[in-house]
Design a protein around this motif. Structure first.
Motif, PDB file in Angstrom:
ATOM      1  N   ARG A 268     -55.899  13.170 -65.083  1.00 45.42           N
ATOM      2  CA  ARG A 268     -56.708  14.304 -65.494  1.00 45.42           C
ATOM      3  C   ARG A 268     -57.960  14.324 -64.630  1.00 45.42           C
ATOM      4  N   PRO A 269     -58.029  15.196 -63.650  1.00 43.91           N
ATOM      5  CA  PRO A 269     -59.148  15.188 -62.691  1.00 43.91           C
ATOM      6  C   PRO A 269     -60.520  15.345 -63.351  1.00 43.91           C
ATOM      7  N   ASP A 270     -60.586  16.078 -64.472  1.00 45.86           N
ATOM      8  CA  ASP A 270     -61.870  16.320 -65.113  1.00 45.86           C
ATOM      9  C   ASP A 270     -62.073  15.437 -66.346  1.00 45.86           C
ATOM     10  N   ARG A 271     -61.400  14.314 -66.403  1.00 38.01           N
ATOM     11  CA  ARG A 271     -61.583  13.368 -67.497  1.00 38.01           C
ATOM     12  C   ARG A 271     -61.847  11.981 -66.923  1.00 38.01           C
ATOM     13  N   MET A 272     -62.732  11.244 -67.574  1.00 36.07           N
ATOM     14  CA  MET A 272     -62.958   9.862 -67.158  1.00 36.07           C
ATOM     15  C   MET A 272     -61.802   8.997 -67.640  1.00 36.07           C
ATOM     16  N   PRO A 273     -61.420   7.953 -66.892  1.00 38.75           N
ATOM     17  CA  PRO A 273     -60.353   7.063 -67.343  1.00 38.75           C
ATOM     18  C   PRO A 273     -60.762   6.332 -68.612  1.00 38.75           C
ATOM     19  N   PRO A 274     -59.807   5.818 -69.373  1.00 33.87           N
ATOM     20  CA  PRO A 274     -60.144   5.162 -70.646  1.00 33.87           C
ATOM     21  C   PRO A 274     -60.811   3.805 -70.477  1.00 33.87           C
ATOM     22  N   PHE A 275     -60.738   3.225 -69.290  1.00 28.42           N
ATOM     23  CA  PHE A 275     -61.375   1.926 -69.057  1.00 28.42           C
ATOM     24  C   PHE A 275     -61.749   1.818 -67.586  1.00 28.42           C
ATOM     25  N   ASP A 276     -62.543   0.796 -67.275  1.00 28.53           N
ATOM     26  CA  ASP A 276     -62.998   0.564 -65.913  1.00 28.53           C
ATOM     27  C   ASP A 276     -61.882  -0.126 -65.124  1.00 28.53           C
TER      28      ASP A 276
ATOM     29  N   SER B  92     -64.043  18.686 -59.172  1.00 27.24           N
ATOM     30  CA  SER B  92     -64.559  20.032 -59.384  1.00 27.24           C
ATOM     31  C   SER B  92     -66.077  20.065 -59.511  1.00 27.24           C
ATOM     32  N   GLY B  93     -66.724  18.887 -59.395  1.00 22.87           N
ATOM     33  CA  GLY B  93     -68.175  18.827 -59.466  1.00 22.87           C
ATOM     34  C   GLY B  93     -68.726  18.541 -60.839  1.00 22.87           C
ATOM     35  N   LEU B  94     -67.851  18.349 -61.819  1.00 25.15           N
ATOM     36  CA  LEU B  94     -68.298  18.055 -63.181  1.00 25.15           C
ATOM     37  C   LEU B  94     -68.810  16.616 -63.259  1.00 25.15           C
ATOM     38  N   VAL B  95     -69.994  16.429 -63.806  1.00 26.64           N
ATOM     39  CA  VAL B  95     -70.594  15.103 -63.947  1.00 26.64           C
ATOM     40  C   VAL B  95     -70.426  14.643 -65.401  1.00 26.64           C
ATOM     41  N   MET B  96     -69.848  13.458 -65.584  1.00 26.93           N
ATOM     42  CA  MET B  96     -69.571  12.933 -66.917  1.00 26.93           C
ATOM     43  C   MET B  96     -70.164  11.532 -67.045  1.00 26.93           C
ATOM     44  N   THR B  97     -70.740  11.248 -68.193  1.00 23.40           N
ATOM     45  CA  THR B  97     -71.274   9.923 -68.493  1.00 23.40           C
ATOM     46  C   THR B  97     -70.700   9.454 -69.821  1.00 23.40           C
ATOM     47  N   ARG B  98     -70.245   8.213 -69.851  1.00 20.33           N
ATOM     48  CA  ARG B  98     -69.700   7.674 -71.104  1.00 20.33           C
ATOM     49  C   ARG B  98     -69.764   6.156 -71.081  1.00 20.33           C
ATOM     50  N   ALA B  99     -69.557   5.570 -72.270  1.00 20.71           N
ATOM     51  CA  ALA B  99     -69.488   4.119 -72.382  1.00 20.71           C
ATOM     52  C   ALA B  99     -68.113   3.669 -71.925  1.00 20.71           C
ATOM     53  N   MET B 100     -68.062   2.885 -70.863  1.00 16.60           N
ATOM     54  CA  MET B 100     -66.795   2.495 -70.248  1.00 16.60           C
ATOM     55  C   MET B 100     -66.522   1.010 -70.515  1.00 16.60           C
ATOM     56  N   PRO B 101     -65.456   0.692 -71.257  1.00 14.57           N
ATOM     57  CA  PRO B 101     -65.119  -0.714 -71.476  1.00 14.57           C
ATOM     58  C   PRO B 101     -64.294  -1.252 -70.317  1.00 14.57           C
ATOM     59  N   PRO B 102     -64.272  -2.570 -70.130  1.00 14.88           N
ATOM     60  CA  PRO B 102     -63.326  -3.141 -69.168  1.00 14.88           C
ATOM     61  C   PRO B 102     -61.890  -2.932 -69.667  1.00 14.88           C
ATOM     62  N   ALA B 103     -60.926  -3.113 -68.785  1.00 13.34           N
ATOM     63  CA  ALA B 103     -59.523  -3.023 -69.192  1.00 13.34           C
ATOM     64  C   ALA B 103     -59.210  -4.112 -70.214  1.00 13.34           C
ATOM     65  N   LEU B 104     -58.457  -3.754 -71.224  1.00 16.07           N
ATOM     66  CA  LEU B 104     -58.013  -4.675 -72.279  1.00 16.07           C
ATOM     67  C   LEU B 104     -59.165  -5.291 -73.065  1.00 16.07           C
ATOM     68  N   ALA B 105     -60.340  -4.662 -73.030  1.00 22.34           N
ATOM     69  CA  ALA B 105     -61.479  -5.201 -73.786  1.00 22.34           C
ATOM     70  C   ALA B 105     -61.233  -5.027 -75.279  1.00 22.34           C
ATOM     71  N   ALA B 106     -61.650  -6.004 -76.060  1.00 22.09           N
ATOM     72  CA  ALA B 106     -61.485  -5.958 -77.513  1.00 22.09           C
ATOM     73  C   ALA B 106     -62.716  -6.553 -78.176  1.00 22.09           C
ATOM     74  N   GLY B 107     -62.959  -6.131 -79.400  1.00 24.19           N
ATOM     75  CA  GLY B 107     -64.026  -6.695 -80.213  1.00 24.19           C
ATOM     76  C   GLY B 107     -63.468  -7.231 -81.512  1.00 24.19           C
TER      77      GLY B 107
END
Length: 241
Positions: free
Chosen positions: A146-154, A73-88
């Motif tokens: 969700r087309p207008d949501r970033m995935p939870p991980f890369d 839809s043209g919405l631009v989103m920026t966020r901190a994206m972790p790798p899959a299964l990343a843990a600290g």
């Protein structure tokens, strides 16, 4: 409140000695696009009567990379994206003034006594299992559409090996043990817990059926969340130990 000000980032828990435990990040350049996961957080203990802050340990944060995505839809989103299964590294506070830290690498549990002395645990037994194609497919399939949501991980950064645990994973029992929930995958859907004593030694393991997990402890009880066939989550109580 001075305690809230001192713990301005992330409160973890409290004890019966009048202390609260939290995490604070080390200063990072505002233009940084990645997180150096090594020792990028500090574990602090705050005394509530005078807001005295003591640094107990350094923690490895969950790695991430700043990413920008443009939706259909043209919405631009920026966020901190972790790798899959990343843990600290993860910490938790016990009621008697002790605190525990489960480390990602090497996989181990450290303990901190009420006086602030840290005892490092020896590396715990760990089989480096490869992530199977079914595990990878299940990770991608679980991402909400969700087309207008970033995935939870890369989705382009999926590890070769299964990490020891995922955040959140650490619970402290009333009988002075740490329970670490191991990583759940499609090939191992059960909830497996390593039970570690205050010497950092593995003393047992416990497995719950898929879709069940420990959520907390009472004085002599453990609480289990579980989902039924209709995907409705419920709560059970069992005696512990």
């Amino acid at each position: 409140d001075p305690v809230v000000v001192a713990a301005r980032f992330d409160l973890i828990g409290s004890d019966t000695l009048g202390q609260v435990v939290g995490r604070l990040p080390y200063p990072r350049r505002p233009d940084a696009q990645t997180a150096d996961a090594r020792d990028s957080l500090r574990l602090i203990r705050i005394r509530t009567r005078d807001a005295r802050v003591d640094t107990l340990a350094r923690l490895r944060a969950q790695p991430f990379e700043m990413q920008t995505l443009k939706s259909a839809s043209g919405l631009v989103m920026t966020r901190a994206m972790p790798p899959a299964l990343a843990a600290g590294d993860e910490a938790s506070a016990a009621l008697d003034g002790w605190a525990a830290i489960v480390r990602v690498e090497p996989y181990a549990v450290d303990w901190i006594d009420p006086q602030g002395s840290l005892a490092r645990g020896a590396p715990l037994p760990l089989v480096r299992a490869r992530l199977t194609p079914e595990d990878r497919q299940a990770l991608i399939a679980a991402i909400p559409n969700r087309p207008d949501r970033m995935p939870p991980f890369d989705v382009n950064r999926i590890p070769e090996f299964v990490p020891p645990f995922q955040n959140p994973s650490l619970l402290l029992s009333p009988d002075r043990h740490a329970l670490v929930r191991r990583t759940v995958t499609a090939s191992h859907p059960e909830s497996r817990y390593d039970i570690v004593d205050r010497r950092g030694t593995l003393v047992g393991t416990l497995a719950l059926p898929p879709a069940e997990r420990f959520v907390g402890f009472g004085v002599k009880s453990v609480y289990v969340a579980w989902k039924d066939a209709d995907d409705i989550e419920r709560l059970r109580r069992h005696p512990w130990p």
